[in-house]
Design a protein around this motif. Sequence first.
Motif: not given
Lengths: 135, 284
Positions: A24-43
């Motif tokens: 879900v986090q990776l999806f949001l990073v690529h579609t909604k420009q979510l920062s990799r820092w947040k959302g539980g994707g360990y980025g």
Amino acid sequence: MNDTIKRQLLNYTIPAFMVIVIIVQLFLVHTKQLSRWKGGGYGMYTEIHYSHNQIYIQDGISVDSLEKDMDIKEAFKLLRLMPNNNHLEKVAKLVLKKTQRDSIHMQIWKPKIDSKSGLYTRVLIDEVYLKNINP
Amino acid sequence: MRYLEDIKSKLYEGNKVAIQMLLLILGVYVFIMSQFNSIWKVPILFLGLLIWFFLRDKTKHPIIWLVFLALLLCDFWHSYFWVANHHFMITFVVLSVIAYMYHQHKGVLQKNIQIILVIVILTSIVQKLMSDQFTSGNFYYFMINKGALFQFIMKFFPESLDIVQSNSESYLNLWETNPNDGQTIVFKNITPNIGYVSLLFAKITIAFEFIVAMAILWKPKRAWVHILLVLMILGILITRLETAFMAMLASCGLFLCSNFKLKLSYVLIVLGCVTLMVTKLGYH
């Protein structure tokens, strides 16, 4: 239930939930420009922190002074975290409503650095121009 | 010598020490996080304490763990995009421990922890590989020249601190300008070849994390695997005091490890990190 199946379920159910969160986090990073820092994707520590994303409003409106309003401050925080067009429009509408202006031209910029030359620049991610239809 | 024997027997109590360390991290973390969404946490905490005080001997349910889980979930509900990545990790580890308290299969708990640890490290590698800023070394270059990494080491090199200060001032001055004017700044390097060093450091980070992840996946109980994990944790702590996350990694290592010296290393890391978290010298 078969013991082997039960054991496998116990072994992998919790990690499977973890994988779902990451997808879900990776999806949001690529579609909604979510920062990799947040959302539980360990980025974390993979890109410059989202707090360096800069909101700029043309016509001399100070972002710092607008941030004294808690609603705007929260909206700006979310915009820096997920700088997509949908959020930009929502934030612009909120600022328009709160400041009672006729129009607004809002931009969001992200930092760019080149380690070879040391050059630090800002790159425009998105911008929106809105007019107040109910002044 | 008696004390050493006591420490040894304490560390050989299987999962017990790891669970105690996890409970310690959890207690401190939840306490620090209690300032956020506090209105919602008050009833959870009060009800939890009430049940724990009156019913803890009459119920088989792990009250304390369930209360902690509820508090962690409360933060997800209200601040999903704002909580740190280790908040997610702690939650999944806590879920594994709670499940263990019902199924009582030590092997299952260890498998859960092993897979969680591998997923965390592998995902962080994937994120790094997907980030151009990271793979080019530009991210480390920015962070080092801004003084956001290796802060402890920089204290011994005053000239580096001056350069960091100068870069920060240039950055703040640029921040005040209109980005449409196209103004730029050039970062001063704290050491020559820092661009090359940043690129090399980025590649080494990815390679080392990959080796650690594969080692944990392949041989989760071998001493050499835990030496690598301890080195990785210490390396990250030297780079930046990410104490909460590192305490979590160390407590996970503790679940899997059976070597006395390495178990002791993990305990020391957890206790050190928790101390820094409580004193706010480290990040929570």
